[in-house]
Design a protein around this motif. Structure first.
Motif, PDB file in Angstrom:
ATOM      1  N   GLY A 217       0.823  -1.213   0.000  1.00 24.62           N
ATOM      2  CA  GLY A 217       0.000   0.000   0.000  1.00 24.62           C
ATOM      3  C   GLY A 217       0.851   1.255   0.000  1.00 24.62           C
ATOM      4  N   ILE A 218       1.907   1.254   0.804  1.00 24.43           N
ATOM      5  CA  ILE A 218       2.806   2.408   0.853  1.00 24.43           C
ATOM      6  C   ILE A 218       3.518   2.578  -0.485  1.00 24.43           C
ATOM      7  CG2 ILE A 218       4.934   3.297   1.897  1.00 24.43           C
ATOM      8  CD1 ILE A 218       3.867   2.058   4.562  1.00 24.43           C
ATOM      9  N   ARG A 219       3.984   1.473  -1.070  1.00 28.16           N
ATOM     10  CA  ARG A 219       4.656   1.565  -2.383  1.00 28.16           C
ATOM     11  C   ARG A 219       3.696   2.115  -3.440  1.00 28.16           C
ATOM     12  NH1 ARG A 219       7.020  -3.951  -1.225  1.00 28.16           N
ATOM     13  NH2 ARG A 219       9.064  -3.472  -0.381  1.00 28.16           N
TER      14      ARG A 219
ATOM     15  N   MET B 179       3.332   5.757  -2.968  1.00 33.35           N
ATOM     16  CA  MET B 179       4.548   6.420  -3.443  1.00 33.35           C
ATOM     17  C   MET B 179       4.548   6.480  -4.962  1.00 33.35           C
ATOM     18  SD  MET B 179       7.319   4.890  -0.730  1.00 33.35           S
ATOM     19  CE  MET B 179       8.731   5.563  -1.585  1.00 33.35           C
ATOM     20  N   TRP B 180       4.112   5.416  -5.611  1.00 36.69           N
ATOM     21  CA  TRP B 180       4.035   5.369  -7.069  1.00 36.69           C
ATOM     22  C   TRP B 180       3.083   6.452  -7.579  1.00 36.69           C
ATOM     23  CZ3 TRP B 180      -0.037   3.731 -10.385  1.00 36.69           C
ATOM     24  CH2 TRP B 180       0.328   3.568 -11.729  1.00 36.69           C
ATOM     25  N   LEU B 181       2.028   6.712  -6.824  1.00 36.57           N
ATOM     26  CA  LEU B 181       1.077   7.764  -7.183  1.00 36.57           C
ATOM     27  C   LEU B 181       1.583   9.153  -6.807  1.00 36.57           C
ATOM     28  CD1 LEU B 181      -2.289   6.130  -6.039  1.00 36.57           C
ATOM     29  CD2 LEU B 181      -1.461   6.418  -8.398  1.00 36.57           C
ATOM     30  N   ASP B 182       2.807   9.214  -6.272  1.00 35.24           N
ATOM     31  CA  ASP B 182       3.422  10.466  -5.811  1.00 35.24           C
ATOM     32  C   ASP B 182       2.608  11.139  -4.719  1.00 35.24           C
ATOM     33  OD1 ASP B 182       5.715  10.340  -7.364  1.00 35.24           O
ATOM     34  OD2 ASP B 182       4.749  11.324  -9.087  1.00 35.24           O
ATOM     35  N   ILE B 183       1.991  10.341  -3.865  1.00 28.42           N
ATOM     36  CA  ILE B 183       1.245  10.875  -2.728  1.00 28.42           C
ATOM     37  C   ILE B 183       2.230  11.402  -1.664  1.00 28.42           C
ATOM     38  CG2 ILE B 183      -0.336  10.295  -0.837  1.00 28.42           C
ATOM     39  CD1 ILE B 183      -1.664  10.294  -3.621  1.00 28.42           C
ATOM     40  N   PHE B 184       3.367  10.719  -1.541  1.00 28.75           N
ATOM     41  CA  PHE B 184       4.371  11.103  -0.563  1.00 28.75           C
ATOM     42  C   PHE B 184       5.506  11.849  -1.254  1.00 28.75           C
ATOM     43  CE2 PHE B 184       2.924   6.977   1.363  1.00 28.75           C
ATOM     44  CZ  PHE B 184       2.182   7.560   2.389  1.00 28.75           C
TER      45      PHE B 184
END
Length: 111
Positions: A95-97, A100-105
């Motif tokens: 979920g975190i990856r 990150m892929w969605l550039d949320i972080f």
């Protein structure tokens, strides 16, 4: 041992303890949610009712046989719990990856 390696080991131990606490809290939340589901309640009731029948069957066995069977099922439960914990952790990492892929972080590289 150097101060830096001691610090790193201590940080890893604290991090591990935090994750275990987090998982424990999430399991409690999950159990609260699942306990409201009719299918789960039905299975739970069946298990509770059949427990007496199973105990009667086990009483017919020798102590060593009964102990061996109980230990087997206790270990099986331990294995299943371990697998569920690892599955949960992998889902969390995935979920975190994905986020990150969605550039949320906004992640900075650690050196």
């Amino acid at each position: 041992m150097s101060n830096q390696s001691e610090w790193a080991e201590r940080a890893a131990n604290i991090s591990s303890a935090c994750w275990k606490d987090f998982l424990s809290a999430r399991v409690e939340v999950s159990m609260e949610q699942v306990s409201r589901k009719p299918d789960y309640q039905e299975l739970k009731e069946y298990q509770e009712k059949s427990e007496g029948e199973i105990d009667k069957v086990l009483e017919k066995l020798e102590d060593e046989e009964r102990t061996a069977i109980r230990r087997h099922y206790e270990r099986e439960t331990t294995v299943e719990n371990y697998e569920l914990e690892e599955t949960y952790m992998q889902g969390l990492r995935d979920g975190i990856r994905f986020l990150m892929w969605l550039d949320i972080f906004q992640v900075k590289e650690w050196v």
